[in-house]
Design an enzyme around this catalytic site. Structure first.
Site, PDB file in Angstrom:
ATOM      1  N   GLU A 276      -1.675  -4.919  -4.198  1.00 28.27           N
ATOM      2  CA  GLU A 276      -0.909  -4.202  -3.132  1.00 28.27           C
ATOM      3  C   GLU A 276       0.378  -5.478  -2.680  1.00 28.27           C
ATOM      4  O   GLU A 276       1.171  -4.786  -2.449  1.00 28.27           O
ATOM      5  CB  GLU A 276      -1.573  -3.607  -1.876  1.00 28.27           C
ATOM      6  CG  GLU A 276      -2.503  -2.507  -2.402  1.00 28.27           C
ATOM      7  CD  GLU A 276      -3.324  -1.880  -1.492  1.00 28.27           C
ATOM      8  OE1 GLU A 276      -3.919  -0.897  -1.487  1.00 28.27           O
ATOM      9  OE2 GLU A 276      -3.434  -2.592  -0.310  1.00 28.27           O
TER      10      GLU A 276
ATOM     11  N   ASP B 173       0.932  -1.389   0.012  1.00 29.06           N
ATOM     12  CA  ASP B 173      -0.130   0.062  -0.109  1.00 29.06           C
ATOM     13  C   ASP B 173       0.732   1.289  -0.086  1.00 29.06           C
ATOM     14  O   ASP B 173       0.726   2.327  -0.779  1.00 29.06           O
ATOM     15  CB  ASP B 173      -0.713  -0.113   1.158  1.00 29.06           C
ATOM     16  CG  ASP B 173      -1.495   1.189   1.739  1.00 29.06           C
ATOM     17  OD1 ASP B 173      -2.500   1.809   0.806  1.00 29.06           O
ATOM     18  OD2 ASP B 173      -1.139   1.668   2.514  1.00 29.06           O
TER      19      ASP B 173
END
Lengths: 241, 241
Positions: free
Chosen positions: A130, A58
């Site tokens: 991610e 992320d």
């Protein structure tokens, strides 16, 4: 462990052939594609799920996209960069990248999650995207992530796929120029009010013909507003001949 | 341009002496410390404000802190990492780092902002901290940022300053000190049980008056528990006179 290696092997080939990516540490790749439901269902395999890699990935995505935007648009103010980053770094976009790269096919799910259709869930696809980028970052560093995003993310941002709603001027231009070159102009009609609360009125014209008016607290905002109204009017009418 | 160079020169020395940082491109440093109010007030200087660097620095901080947490706590689940990241990467922490490094002293503000006390505003200090790290990242890369954060941020995270649980004591202090200075003390009342399962009881007093008791498996945890209960009681009562 057999299934673990099988899944990874098929995926390893696809990553190499489509994106030129070869992991040094295949355990990281395995981890990135292990959903917690799968790890929980197979305690005997001692698998780690992908949530920690998702945490890291992320932040990796946040920086790589931010840096790309910062360098690509050297004259944009911070507000425009932030809007485009928010539109590019989100569930909808990440899940679509994951599907394009067939990540949804390779994520390992527990049976219950599989039956409930989790494989098609956008948040799960986003998490996998991610986690993959987190794993790639740990395995080969930021440049490898950028090289991957250069194939699957950045061209789409550059093409305006995630242009924030605020980019009405670009949308209007693209809409109008589908039918050939046109001259689009924004004219300041009026400004009023004290410096800290000034209001601007702007008209947008196309080949000299006024399409719409817009207002805002800056010329730029008024232009965007005018473009938005022009687009709305044009789309309401439908394509003219 | 004189003022611009003077500010940078003083700051350049301090950065070198305190943190071993020497910018190759001093324009980046100037930009990081130029608030929009200053740039607007001095159009003749053609200055860029620090908002674009803040955009980039925000993402730089997100990744550097995330990576540090990921590697420092290899056994923590994602949820714990996320909680500690949120507590570490926030206005309160970033503004305190900025003050520690004297960034608040060097930020260039417009006169109106200066008079309204903007220099003490935590969000402004936070923005400057982010902009500085964005500038350092562009000038020297991620490792230089990590080296700086190793001096000013990471030791504090490691020491538990931002541990989610530790916030009750801070919250209680902030709540009580709104009404003026008070003396808050934690007293150990009792401890019992075997070494591997010891239990502590603690009381929190304010200006000598007991507010609440707390229990926990460490003195620190018991203090947090006491602070939590004290806060809950205070908020239930509403503000006392």
């Amino acid at each position: 462990m057999e299934e673990q290696t099988m899944v990874a092997a098929a995926f390893v080939s696809e990553l190499r052939d489509r994106y030129g990516i070869e992991f040094k540490n295949l355990h990281l790749l395995d981890e990135a594609f292990t959903h917690s439901s799968y790890a929980n269902e197979h305690p005997e395999l001692g698998l780690r799920d992908n949530e920690r890699l998702e945490f890291l990935g992320d932040a990796v995505m946040e920086l790589t996209v931010s840096e790309w935007l910062y360098k690509r648009y050297p004259d944009w103010p911070e507000g425009e960069l932030t809007r485009l980053r928010a539109a590019s770094v989100c569930t909808r976009s990440f899940s679509s990248f994951a599907r394009e790269a067939h990540f949804d096919k390779y994520i390992r799910l527990g049976k219950g999650e599989e039956q409930s259709g989790a494989r098609k869930r956008h948040t799960l696809q986003e998490d996998t995207f991610e986690a993959f980028n987190g794993a790639l970052y740990l395995d080969q560093g930021k440049d490898a992530v950028v090289k991957f995003l250069d194939q699957i993310v950045f061209p789409k941002i550059a093409a305006g796929e995630f242009s924030a709603a605020s980019d009405h001027k670009t949308f209007l231009q693209e809409y109008l120029q589908k039918k050939g070159p046109v001259e689009i102009q924004y004219q300041l009609l009026d400004e009023e009010g004290p410096a800290h609360d000034r209001s601007f009125a702007v008209a947008v014209t196309v080949d000299g013909k006024r399409l719409a008016k817009g207002v805002g607290h800056s010329k730029k905002a008024a232009e965007q507003d005018a473009a938005k109204h022009a687009l709305a009017d044009l789309k309401h009418q439908g394509p003219s001949d």
